[in-house]
Design a protein around this motif. Sequence first.
Motif, PDB file in Angstrom:
ATOM      1  N   VAL A  16      41.307  36.057  48.033  1.00  0.00           N
ATOM      2  CA  VAL A  16      40.193  35.833  47.119  1.00  0.00           C
ATOM      3  C   VAL A  16      40.306  36.857  45.989  1.00  0.00           C
ATOM      4  CG1 VAL A  16      37.689  35.742  46.870  1.00  0.00           C
ATOM      5  CG2 VAL A  16      38.754  35.042  49.022  1.00  0.00           C
ATOM      6  N   VAL A  17      40.110  36.422  44.756  1.00  0.00           N
ATOM      7  CA  VAL A  17      40.207  37.323  43.610  1.00  0.00           C
ATOM      8  C   VAL A  17      38.809  37.800  43.238  1.00  0.00           C
ATOM      9  CG1 VAL A  17      41.041  37.617  41.258  1.00  0.00           C
ATOM     10  CG2 VAL A  17      42.217  36.045  42.813  1.00  0.00           C
ATOM     11  N   GLY A  18      38.640  39.111  43.169  1.00  0.00           N
ATOM     12  CA  GLY A  18      37.374  39.710  42.778  1.00  0.00           C
ATOM     13  C   GLY A  18      37.578  40.727  41.682  1.00  0.00           C
TER      14      GLY A  18
ATOM     15  N   THR B 116      40.771  42.633  42.230  1.00  0.00           N
ATOM     16  CA  THR B 116      41.029  42.853  43.649  1.00  0.00           C
ATOM     17  C   THR B 116      41.580  41.551  44.232  1.00  0.00           C
ATOM     18  OG1 THR B 116      38.789  42.196  44.322  1.00  0.00           O
ATOM     19  CG2 THR B 116      39.167  44.533  43.839  1.00  0.00           C
TER      20      THR B 116
ATOM     21  N   LEU C  94      35.846  39.051  49.857  1.00  0.00           N
ATOM     22  CA  LEU C  94      34.610  39.513  49.245  1.00  0.00           C
ATOM     23  C   LEU C  94      33.716  40.105  50.317  1.00  0.00           C
ATOM     24  CD1 LEU C  94      33.789  36.521  46.853  1.00  0.00           C
ATOM     25  CD2 LEU C  94      35.095  38.593  46.337  1.00  0.00           C
TER      26      LEU C  94
ATOM     27  N   GLY D 202      34.589  42.456  45.470  1.00  0.00           N
ATOM     28  CA  GLY D 202      35.936  42.297  45.996  1.00  0.00           C
ATOM     29  C   GLY D 202      36.386  43.473  46.847  1.00  0.00           C
TER      30      GLY D 202
ATOM     31  N   ASP E 268      39.944  44.919  48.168  1.00  0.00           N
ATOM     32  CA  ASP E 268      41.369  44.739  47.918  1.00  0.00           C
ATOM     33  C   ASP E 268      42.175  44.928  49.197  1.00  0.00           C
ATOM     34  OD1 ASP E 268      43.139  44.614  45.201  1.00  0.00           O
ATOM     35  OD2 ASP E 268      44.230  45.589  46.837  1.00  0.00           O
TER      36      ASP E 268
ATOM     37  N   PRO F   9      38.269  36.789  37.062  1.00  0.00           N
ATOM     38  CA  PRO F   9      37.926  36.311  38.408  1.00  0.00           C
ATOM     39  C   PRO F   9      36.629  35.514  38.406  1.00  0.00           C
ATOM     40  CG  PRO F   9      38.632  38.596  38.485  1.00  0.00           C
ATOM     41  CD  PRO F   9      38.478  38.251  37.037  1.00  0.00           C
TER      42      PRO F   9
ATOM     43  N   ASP G 162      33.126  34.404  39.471  1.00  0.00           N
ATOM     44  CA  ASP G 162      31.999  35.143  40.028  1.00  0.00           C
ATOM     45  C   ASP G 162      31.184  34.203  40.900  1.00  0.00           C
ATOM     46  OD1 ASP G 162      29.898  36.758  40.614  1.00  0.00           O
ATOM     47  OD2 ASP G 162      29.220  37.060  38.552  1.00  0.00           O
TER      48      ASP G 162
ATOM     49  N   HIS H  42      41.418  32.089  43.659  1.00  0.00           N
ATOM     50  CA  HIS H  42      42.297  32.574  44.718  1.00  0.00           C
ATOM     51  C   HIS H  42      43.720  32.719  44.210  1.00  0.00           C
ATOM     52  CE1 HIS H  42      39.100  30.334  46.933  1.00  0.00           C
ATOM     53  NE2 HIS H  42      39.176  31.360  47.747  1.00  0.00           N
TER      54      HIS H  42
END
Length: 393
Positions: free
Chosen positions: A66-68, A75, A79, A85, A87, A116, A118, A133
């Motif tokens: 998952v990208v945060g 990150t 989450l 996020g 990492d 990313p 939200d 992602h």
Amino acid sequence: MALAVLDCAHFTAGECRSCTWLGRRYDDQLLAKDAAARALVDAPGLAWESPLTSRPHGFRNKAKMVVGGTATAPTLGILDPTGAGVDLRDCALHTPGIEAALPVLAELVTRADLTPYDVGSALPVSRRGELKHVLVTESPDGELMVRLVLRSTATEARVRKHLPWLRERLPQLRVLTLNIQPEHRAVLEGEREVVLTEAETLPMRLGGPDGIVLHLRPRSFFQTNTDVAAALYGLAVTWTADLAPRRVVDLYCGVGGFALHLAAPGRRVTGIEISADAIASAERSRDEAGLPGEITFATGDATSPEHAALVADADLVVVNPPRRGLGPALARRLEESGVRHVLYSSCNPETLARDLADLASYVPVRGRLLDMFPQTPHAEVLVLLQRVGQRSE
């Protein structure tokens, strides 16, 4: 001597609890899984083999990150409960090739300014940003498939612009795609895939240089542990060799792992899978391998009654269902088919046990646990079933 507990700073800090058994020694994990599986499957005369082990770390051939954070400080991981996020680029479960690639992919996020997505920590949800992602798969040859799950194609030009840079930094990159998932819901990927590279498939070579190559398309399923998957297919060949089936049906065949490994001179093999992408991959692998015997694949629902005649004509049926298992309808169809042997590969021993109760005309004659998922209570179990009153020939 007992194998040590795998040390993970994220687990110790309470940041990630995905590996629910991380605090247990690996050999203790294996003993517990094996005992639990055998208790569910046990039957008189069952030859239960010792469990097949895995590397306790560095085994996971795919990363679902998952990208945060932000485009400038992304990150890649999960989450936390607030939506922030965490990492996990240094997760010890991933293969070394994936672990080395993740920092480069994080840099791509920054270079291409991929904001990313939200998900929002409270209502109203902002639902801003594009990148959801980063999905990475590594083949046994060290090549990579990278998929960026985006809300739209708005950033496609920016990703294409940085593709030469990415190839330079990741020369092992074979496939890069954009998966478009526009909906705000807990779905990992969407229906649309935009391929940015010449190659569209990732070859998974199993069994060494002369082994069978399975082609993975972006949305194809493949087991998360390559070494154990290869052992699983090899075990299927060994267990069924003396049966010498002339007609094999592989339900839930995926990209053709069981079907292609069970090919033999004079043998007809048919694979059924609901995913058209997986069937295309299986057909490509078959055509490139030049395997003996007659091997065909068809797109369809493995549980559909339209396959009843096909199943009834088989000497051996292979089933590798999802975690929910076969279900009563398919179990009943196998019961009524008269097929002599069923090879059942299960990723959920509890639904396997339920299905075995429904398959009253069959008795388990061989079984083995394969540790596909170290550091968790999950495991793969392979069971060979024989129809009561039939003898192996």
